[in-house]
Design an enzyme around this catalytic site. Structure first.
Site, PDB file in Angstrom:
ATOM      1  N   HIS A 104       0.820  -1.221   0.000  1.00  0.00           N
ATOM      2  CA  HIS A 104       0.000   0.000   0.000  1.00  0.00           C
ATOM      3  C   HIS A 104       0.854   1.271   0.000  1.00  0.00           C
ATOM      4  O   HIS A 104       0.363   2.337   0.368  1.00  0.00           O
ATOM      5  CB  HIS A 104      -0.951  -0.001   1.204  1.00  0.00           C
TER       6      HIS A 104
ATOM      7  N   ALA B 100       0.251  -8.704  19.511  1.00  0.00           N
ATOM      8  CA  ALA B 100       1.315  -9.132  18.597  1.00  0.00           C
ATOM      9  C   ALA B 100       2.692  -9.184  19.259  1.00  0.00           C
ATOM     10  O   ALA B 100       3.502 -10.052  18.923  1.00  0.00           O
ATOM     11  CB  ALA B 100       1.350  -8.196  17.385  1.00  0.00           C
TER      12      ALA B 100
HETATM   13  P1  OAD Z   1      -7.529  -2.517  10.525  1.00  0.00           P
HETATM   14  O1  OAD Z   1      -7.593  -1.311  11.393  1.00  0.00           O
HETATM   15  O2  OAD Z   1      -8.670  -2.787   9.636  1.00  0.00           O
HETATM   16  O3  OAD Z   1      -7.328  -3.828  11.434  1.00  0.00           O
HETATM   17  C1  OAD Z   1      -6.357  -3.913  12.416  1.00  0.00           C
HETATM   18  C2  OAD Z   1      -6.407  -5.309  13.024  1.00  0.00           C
HETATM   19  O4  OAD Z   1      -5.367  -5.399  13.993  1.00  0.00           O
HETATM   20  C3  OAD Z   1      -7.712  -5.658  13.730  1.00  0.00           C
HETATM   21  O5  OAD Z   1      -8.162  -6.929  13.251  1.00  0.00           O
HETATM   22  C4  OAD Z   1      -7.329  -5.715  15.216  1.00  0.00           C
HETATM   23  O6  OAD Z   1      -8.043  -6.730  15.911  1.00  0.00           O
HETATM   24  C5  OAD Z   1      -5.861  -6.073  15.140  1.00  0.00           C
HETATM   25  N1  OAD Z   1      -5.050  -5.600  16.278  1.00  0.00           N
HETATM   26  C6  OAD Z   1      -5.138  -4.430  16.954  1.00  0.00           C
HETATM   27  N2  OAD Z   1      -4.199  -4.339  17.885  1.00  0.00           N
HETATM   28  C7  OAD Z   1      -3.477  -5.481  17.829  1.00  0.00           C
HETATM   29  C8  OAD Z   1      -2.357  -5.992  18.539  1.00  0.00           C
HETATM   30  N3  OAD Z   1      -1.763  -5.302  19.514  1.00  0.00           N
HETATM   31  N4  OAD Z   1      -1.884  -7.222  18.203  1.00  0.00           N
HETATM   32  C9  OAD Z   1      -2.471  -7.945  17.221  1.00  0.00           C
HETATM   33  N5  OAD Z   1      -3.520  -7.507  16.502  1.00  0.00           N
HETATM   34  C10 OAD Z   1      -4.023  -6.293  16.797  1.00  0.00           C
HETATM   35  O7  OAD Z   1      -6.151  -2.410   9.720  1.00  0.00           O
HETATM   36  P2  OAD Z   1      -5.686  -3.194   8.411  1.00  0.00           P
HETATM   37  O8  OAD Z   1      -6.288  -4.545   8.358  1.00  0.00           O
HETATM   38  O9  OAD Z   1      -4.224  -3.066   8.336  1.00  0.00           O
HETATM   39  O10 OAD Z   1      -5.547   0.762   3.389  1.00  0.00           O
HETATM   40  O11 OAD Z   1      -6.334  -2.301   7.278  1.00  0.00           O
HETATM   41  C11 OAD Z   1      -6.126  -2.663   5.940  1.00  0.00           C
HETATM   42  C12 OAD Z   1      -6.130  -1.433   5.069  1.00  0.00           C
HETATM   43  O12 OAD Z   1      -7.310  -0.674   5.302  1.00  0.00           O
HETATM   44  C13 OAD Z   1      -5.012  -0.436   5.360  1.00  0.00           C
HETATM   45  O13 OAD Z   1      -3.793  -0.758   4.742  1.00  0.00           O
HETATM   46  C14 OAD Z   1      -5.564   0.844   4.824  1.00  0.00           C
HETATM   47  C15 OAD Z   1      -6.961   0.729   5.392  1.00  0.00           C
HETATM   48  O14 OAD Z   1      -7.959   1.434   4.761  1.00  0.00           O
HETATM   49  C16 OAD Z   1      -5.514   1.872   2.640  1.00  0.00           C
HETATM   50  O15 OAD Z   1      -5.492   2.984   3.131  1.00  0.00           O
HETATM   51  C17 OAD Z   1      -5.499   1.593   1.167  1.00  0.00           C
END
Ligand code: OAD
Length: 231
Positions: free
Chosen positions: A106, A216
């Site tokens: 990204h 994590a």
């Molecule tokens: P999200 O904010 O959608 O998800 C974050 C995930 O991390 C969730 O499933 C939480 O449960 C988990 N989480 C939070 N804290 C944690 C920890 N300490 N240890 C383990 N897990 C934890 O973020 P992404 O999935 O990265 O794209 O989002 C994907 C994409 O959506 C991003 O790259 C961005 C966004 O819109 C663009 O901007 C194109």
């Protein structure tokens, strides 16, 4: 020699103090996606968008890689086969944690992109609206971040490695955004063992062979220890 592909998302950087997107108080609760993460939003109000990423760049500069980032670097250094980390994160905490074989699908906050000629160059401080491209001199610099409606980077290389993966892990990603959310299906087709490592099960959780739940910084080092012992 086994091939390991690891997809990471915002959750891996959460304990470094960088907010995730979809948490109750996350980035998408504070900003409209259409405003700051689409080409249309940038065309409408470039200053809002440039300021948003300038703010994120400052925040990341003050953050440090955590035990999970460092554990993945150790896995790459000590595993006898290939380890590829594909991150959706635009922060540079994987690199600073020591990972080398890394794809920023990204984009990256520390990079600028010319909307005119596609030249990319490193940036450290604030970007300005209408900043000049050092290659073609047009005032068309933009953050080198993939927005909704745009194609993520290096998809051919990612699918090539997924197609011969023995292990696939998705760490700290909610499974809401494609094509990344489809990587587990591709790895499964290739016969890989798949594991979801997250704080809580996600909407694509049932597609994985196994899951490890918890923060994590604790789960990832423990998982890496286990993989390296079985080498
Ligand atoms: P999200 O904010 O959608 O998800 C974050 C995930 O991390 C969730 O499933 C939480 O449960 C988990 N989480 C939070 N804290 C944690 C920890 N300490 N240890 C383990 N897990 C934890 O973020 P992404 O999935 O990265 O794209 O989002 C994907 C994409 O959506 C991003 O790259 C961005 C966004 O819109 C663009 O901007 C194109």
């Amino acid at each position: 020699m086994s091939t390991i592909v690891i997809l990471t998302g915002a959750g891996i950087s959460a304990e470094s103090g960088i907010e995730t997107f979809r948490a109750e108080t996350g980035l998408w609760a504070q900003h409209r996606v259409e405003d700051v993460a689409t080409p249309e939003g940038f065309a409408k109000d470039p200053k809002l968008v440039v300021d948003f990423y300038n703010g994120r760049r400052i925040q990341v500069a003050g953050a440090e890689p955590n035990a999970a980032h460092k554990a993945l670097a150790r896995l790459e250094a000590e595993h006898t086969g290939e380890v590829l980390v594909v991150t959706q994160n635009v922060d540079d905490l994987h690199e600073r944690g020591g990972t080398r074989n890394l794809i920023h699908m990204h984009g990256a906050l520390n990079s600028a992109l010319c909307a005119g000629c596609d030249h990319r160059w490193p940036i450290a401080g604030d970007m300005q609206v209408g900043q000049q491209c050092p290659a073609c001199s047009a005032p068309t610099a933009r953050p080198d971040v993939v927005w909704f409606g745009e194609m993520p980077y290096e998809m051919d290389r990612i699918f090539d490695v997924l197609g011969r993966a023995d292990f696939f892990a998705a760490i700290g990603t909610s499974g809401n955004v494609y094509p990344a959310a489809g990587f587990v299906a591709e790895a499964t087709r290739a016969g890989a063992d798949t594991v979801e490592i997250n704080m809580a099960p996600t909407i694509v959780g049932s597609e994985f062979t196994s899951s490890i739940m918890g923060p994590a910084t604790q789960t990832v080092p423990a998982w890496v220890d286990k993989i390296l012992k079985s080498n």
